[in-house]
Structures are given as structure tokens and as C-alpha cells.
Design an enzyme around this catalytic site. Structure first.
Site, PDB file in Angstrom:
ATOM      1  N   LYS A 130       0.873  -1.181   0.000  1.00 17.30           N
ATOM      2  CA  LYS A 130       0.000   0.000   0.000  1.00 17.30           C
ATOM      3  C   LYS A 130       0.908   1.228   0.000  1.00 17.30           C
ATOM      4  CE  LYS A 130      -4.210   1.767   2.031  1.00 17.30           C
ATOM      5  NZ  LYS A 130      -4.880   2.141   0.791  1.00 17.30           N
TER       6      LYS A 130
HETATM    7  N1  PMP Z   1      -7.386  -1.433  -3.540  1.00 21.38           N
HETATM    8  C1  PMP Z   1      -6.710  -0.288  -3.370  1.00 21.38           C
HETATM    9  C2  PMP Z   1      -5.734   0.122  -4.397  1.00 21.38           C
HETATM   10  C3  PMP Z   1      -6.948   0.497  -2.247  1.00 21.38           C
HETATM   11  O1  PMP Z   1      -6.294   1.639  -2.095  1.00 21.38           O
HETATM   12  C4  PMP Z   1      -7.889   0.098  -1.295  1.00 21.38           C
HETATM   13  C5  PMP Z   1      -8.159   0.960  -0.102  1.00 21.38           C
HETATM   14  N2  PMP Z   1      -7.261   0.688   0.928  1.00 21.38           N
HETATM   15  C6  PMP Z   1      -8.555  -1.116  -1.496  1.00 21.38           C
HETATM   16  C7  PMP Z   1      -8.283  -1.866  -2.623  1.00 21.38           C
HETATM   17  C8  PMP Z   1      -9.471  -1.640  -0.454  1.00 21.38           C
HETATM   18  O2  PMP Z   1      -8.689  -2.072   0.634  1.00 21.38           O
HETATM   19  P1  PMP Z   1      -9.238  -2.036   2.106  1.00 21.38           P
HETATM   20  O3  PMP Z   1     -10.523  -2.795   2.074  1.00 21.38           O
HETATM   21  O4  PMP Z   1      -8.226  -2.766   2.912  1.00 21.38           O
HETATM   22  O5  PMP Z   1      -9.408  -0.631   2.493  1.00 21.38           O
END
Ligand code: PMP
Length: 318
Positions: A160
């Protein structure tokens, strides 16, 4: 444009400090965005319990540890210490509404390439009001983007990393320029990957389908939450597999999901209407269950998923 309210306190490099004192020199930030990894976390207000519940905090901090490891970022502050510090920060800011918490690990004083000895590692957490949209009925019009999703061999989607977000930024701008609300990105194989900042699900003939973890997606915590609620509460069959673009066009329901996005229904893809174009029945049930879960009303998941931060009695002192 209104001015964005800032919180009274931030957590910065090991302690809760007044917002004004968490500063760096301007030149220390030049490359820090490119090198930073982060988490976006939500906390929800539960009025009956008079508490904020931070949703799946441990899972977010574990993912942050993994991102820090993958980018080889030296980090003197243990992300897991935020398990106690984030509830403390919410209390310090006297937060009593749905909010978004960012935790960012970033080096300062660093050049474009890696010179680890020149860098100063930083870990920052802040809070901002962010109302839930789970009660909204709005469906988004999405287009399949011409921008291809980043992949394991270039910018690993499992990290991330802020640098990854240019990819989604281009896709969403392209979509909005074309009169759509949002974008769906395909991976290098031409199969469905994700939305911008969110994962994607479709429902076809009562089966909940989502791209598998090798489809160049982030290992999303909301995706996991939705899969577990669908299986364990709605007894729905669920499948994680490669997904073709045209399956979206023929789906009965499609939705995005993510910490910020929560569960966001999609009413059309490339102007193909999905179902009757309104929020589908399974999506609606999942939105309801998700809201119950994040506000700590599902006993079965409370201990595992919700970190309680009761509001302080009386005036805040620190
Ligand atoms: N894909 C990306 C690229 C993201 O930035 C996010 C947001 N964090 C998600 C998917 C969804 O992830 P999460 O459910 O852990 O927030």
C-alpha cells in the site's frame, strides 16, 4: 472550497503531539511521498455504547508492517504500538463521529534513489471526520479504464504505497472526464482487477464473485470482511477467481468495497445497465450487515474486528 478542520492532536514519531508541532522542513518532503507506505482506517461512532469503534485495526497495522517490510523501509517505531495509541489519539481529539485515520510511514531527507543512511524515518497518524455513506441509495456509473492496473513485476499492488496511486488517479480522471463516476481497472491479462482505492464484487445467479488475490489487487480488508459476512451471515456461495470484463456487463449486481468506499453499488458499467440499475437486494443486505459490523453491533465479530475507544468523560485533558 471550505477550509478543512484539522485535529487538535496527531500521533507523530512515538507520541501524541499538538497538530502545530508536527513539522518538517519543506525540502525534507520532496521525495517522501514517493517512498511512503500507508494505511487508511475507519472508526465509527456507536451512540448507544458511547464509543468509537476502530474497524479491524490490527489487520490494518499488520498490513502496514508488511508494506514497510516489502519496501525495505527502516522504521524505529513499531506499527503495532498504534493498537493502543490510535484509541488514545481519538480520545485526545474527543472524536464522536465517523472518522478516517491515516497512518503514514515515510522517510524524510531522502533522494530519489535509495540512500538509507540519509533518511529520517517517520510514522504519522491523523484523524479527520468522514461520514459513512452506507445509508445512501446512490449507484455509480463506472467505465472500464484504458489504464492497465499495476502489477507484481512493476509496482506490486500488495504494497500500500502512495506511489501506486497515480495509476488509479489517471483512471478516475479519465472516467470523470468521460462523464462517469468511477473506473474499473483491468490487469495485464485483460481481466478485472479493482476500482480506484477499492476492490470489486459481482453477483450472478446468487453467487458472489470477486477477482482472486493474484489478479493484481490489494489484499483488501473490506474484501475479506464482505466475503466472511456473505458466507457466514447470508450463507451465500462465494468464489474468488479470475473475472472477465463481460461478466460485469451481465451481472445482476456489482459493487466496489474498501475502507473509504465501504460498500458502493454500481448501477452501470460502460453504460450496460446492471440489474435494474438500482441498489440490488444482496448488495443492500451486505451494506446493512457491514454497517452493523463496523458499529460493533454484531457480537460474533466484536472482539476480533472492533477496537473500542470510549469517549472521555467530561473535558479532554492531555
Ligand atoms: N485497492 C486499493 C488500491 C486500495 O487503495 C484500497 C483501499 N485501501 C482497497 C483496494 C481496499 O482495501 P481495504 O478494504 O483494505 O481498504
Amino acid at each position: 472550497m471550505g477550509t478543512r478542520a484539522v485535529p487538535r492532536y496527531l500521533w507523530f514519531n512515538g507520541q501524541i503531539v499538538p497538530w502545530e508541532s508536527a513539522t518538517l522542513h519543506a525540502t525534507a518532503t520532496i521525495w517522501s511521498g514517493m517512498h511512503s507506505v500507508f494505511e487508511g482506517i475507519r472508526a465509527y461512532w456507536n451512540a448507544e455504547a458511547e464509543t468509537m469503534y476502530v474497524f479491524r485495526l490490527k489487520d490494518h497495522l499488520r498490513r502496514l508492517e508488511q508494506s514497510i517490510k516489502l519496501v525495505r523501509q527502516p522504521m524505529p517505531y513499531a506499527p503495532m504500538s498504534l493498537l493502543d495509541e490510535i484509541p488514545e489519539l481519538l480520545r485526545a481529539n474527543d472524536v464522536r463521529e465517523d472518522c478516517y485515520i491515516r497512518v503514514v510511514a515515510f522517510p524524510s531527507e531522502r533522494r530519489m534513489a535509495s540512500f538509507a543512511d540519509e533518511e529520517v524515518p517517520n510514522l504519522l497518524a491523523d484523524t479527520a471526520p468522514y461520514p459513512s455513506r452506507l445509508r445512501e441509495d446512490r449507484c455509480r456509473a463506472a467505465m472500464v479504464s484504458s489504464f492497465v492496473r499495476i502489477n507484481e513485476g512493476t509496482m506490486p499492488p500488495r504494497v500500500k504505497s502512495m506511489a501506486n496511486y497515480r495509476n488509479a488517479d489517471l483512471a478516475i480522471k479519465e472516467a470523470q472526464n468521460g462523464g462517469y463516476d468511477s473506473a474499473i481497472m483491468l490487469n495485464r491479462l485483460g481481466e478485472v482487477a479493482e476500482g480506484p482505492w477499492s476492490c470489486i464484487f459481482l453477483i450472478r445467479d446468487g453467487v458472489l464473485i470477486t477477482p482472486d488475490l493474484n489478479s493484481d489487487i490489494l489484499e483488501s480488508i473490506t474484501r475479506d470482511t464482505v466475503l466472511r459476512l456473505a458466507r457466514d451471515e447470508l450463507m451465500l456461495p462465494t468464489v474468488e477467481r479470475r473475472v472477465s470484463r463481460t461478466e460485469l456487463y451481465l451481472a445482476d449486481e456489482v459493487f466496489f468495497c474498501g475502507t473509504a468506499a465501504e460498500i458502493q453499488p454500481i448501477g452501470s458499467v460502460d453504460r450496460y445497465q446492471i440489474g435494474d440499475g438500482a441498489v440490488g437486494p444482496i448488495t443492500r443486505r451486505l451494506m446493512h450487515l457491514y454497517e452493523e459490523a463496523v458499529r460493533g453491533r454484531l457480537k460474533r465479530y466484536l472482539e476480533d474486528w472492533c477496537t473500542s475507544a470510549p469517549v472521555p468523560a467530561g473535558a479532554t485533558t492531555i
